[in-house]
Scaffold this active site. Structure first.
Site, mmCIF file in Angstrom:
data_model
loop_
_atom_site.group_PDB
_atom_site.id
_atom_site.type_symbol
_atom_site.label_atom_id
_atom_site.label_comp_id
_atom_site.label_asym_id
_atom_site.label_seq_id
_atom_site.Cartn_x
_atom_site.Cartn_y
_atom_site.Cartn_z
ATOM 1 C CB THR A 132 -0.923 0.018 1.247
ATOM 2 O OG1 THR A 132 -1.650 1.249 1.301
ATOM 3 C CG2 THR A 132 -0.101 -0.104 2.524
ATOM 4 C CE1 TYR A 157 -4.193 -2.394 4.662
ATOM 5 C CE2 TYR A 157 -3.727 -0.046 4.460
ATOM 6 C CZ TYR A 157 -3.860 -1.293 3.886
ATOM 7 O OH TYR A 157 -3.642 -1.447 2.535
#
Length: 350
Positions: A132, A157
């Site tokens: 990400t 996350y």
């Protein structure tokens, strides 16, 4: 830079194939003639992209939790892949704040389980692990991140994906390099596109609010993110795998995002998406308690352009129009598999 001839006949293991991005990737790989085997949890929304576009047609689909080491090992042994694209993850920031243990178990331990299973794959050539844009240590100074910047993560996350990056490189150096297997990570920006039905994502939230005639609530209306169309992002992954397999590139990680001049706030994206949907414009500030997020996140993608010849083809206004067209076709009960494959074919002609 995506070469269908490269992908024809390749044995590809795609994790996360039942998700939003995974469903688009499944369609694209199958359309190019790859032998696709998917490994993922069952879709967790209704409706969901995987079912709506019948992405399971023409591929082998295995429902398995990455946290199940034995199940993962059995699936990998059965598939014997040449190429692995690891996209499976717990991808939502707010869910990670509520369930950090499950997030780390999926994103870190799940990645370990997959890599451990792949150590025994004799036909393996390339592993691309998708992480990400949030893997970087973002201290809020509006720094534009390049691949060599330090990794970090303020929320579970982000931290879990940064940890997954370290896991991947550890396995690469310890096991895969000596076996002749090329390993890398891809750091994609925020994606938009038709078929996203996830909770707590801006575009499906806008679409649902529009359908219900309700105002959309924004947590961080002035935040800036590297928005790009899902097919732009996936094309980067595919080009990267090709270059890795052909030994044209040795980069351990690459960023994939829009041009730096495409700086757009959440509020502006909301208005543009509402216009594209033909809906009234406007939004409300969400005053409920929420996890802290960085005001701005931008990626420098020069390395991908220079090494791969890759760049985004769909500027944000065009990306949002394409996204709105997909949702309108869905509302008209069109054949969404045909609509989506046609969108891929049109993208490849750009």
């Amino acid at each position: 830079c995506v070469d269908p001839a490269f992908w024809r006949g390749k044995r590809v293991l795609l994790t996360g194939h039942t998700g939003f991005k995974g469903s688009w990737m499944s369609l694209w790989l199958a359309a190019m003639g790859s032998q696709v085997s998917g490994l993922a949890l069952a879709p967790d929304t209704d409706p969901n992209m995987f079912s709506v576009v019948r992405a399971g047609e023409g591929i082998e689909s295995t429902i398995c939790d990455l946290r199940d080491a034995k199940g993962v090992c059995a699936a990998v042994a059965r598939v014997q892949p040449e190429i692995v694209i690891h996209m499976a993850a717990q991808p939502l920031v707010r869910r990670s704040v509520v369930a950090p243990s499950a997030t780390f178990a999926t994103n870190v331990t799940g990645t370990v389980n997959l890599l451990e299973a792949l150590r025994k794959s004799e036909r393996l050539r390339v592993i691309l692990a998708v992480t990400t844009d949030k893997v970087y240590d973002n201290n809020g100074t509006r720094h534009i991140f390049v691949e060599t910047d330090p990794l970090g993560g303020h929320d579970p996350y982000s931290a879990s994906k940064a940890a997954a990056e370290i896991v991947v490189q550890s396995f690469a150096r310890t096991y895969f390099e000596s076996a002749g297997v090329t390993v890398a990570t891809a750091r994609g920006g925020n994606v938009v596109g038709g078929g996203d039905f996830s909770d707590d994502r801006i575009v499906p939230d806008i679409w649902r609010a529009t359908k219900k005639g309700q105002p959309i609530k924004l947590r961080y209306p002035h935040a800036i993110r590297p928005w790009q169309h899902v097919l732009d992002c996936l094309s980067g992954y595919l080009c990267f795998v090709q270059a890795l397999a052909e030994r044209r590139v040795t980069a351990p990680a690459l960023n994939f995002g829009p041009d730096l001049n495409e700086r757009i706030t959440v509020a502006d994206l909301t208005t543009s998406m509402q216009v594209a949907l033909g809906a009234p414009t406007g939004w409300e500030y969400d005053s409920d308690a929420k996890p802290a997020e960085m005001e701005e996140l931008q990626l420098d993608c020069r390395a991908a352009r220079e090494l791969l010849g890759w760049s985004s083809k769909l500027p944000i206004p065009r990306a949002l129009r394409a996204t709105a067209e997909w949702y309108r076709a869905f509302e008209r009960n069109e054949d969404m598999r045909a609509v989506s494959i046609r969108a891929i074919e049109e993208y490849q002609r750009l």
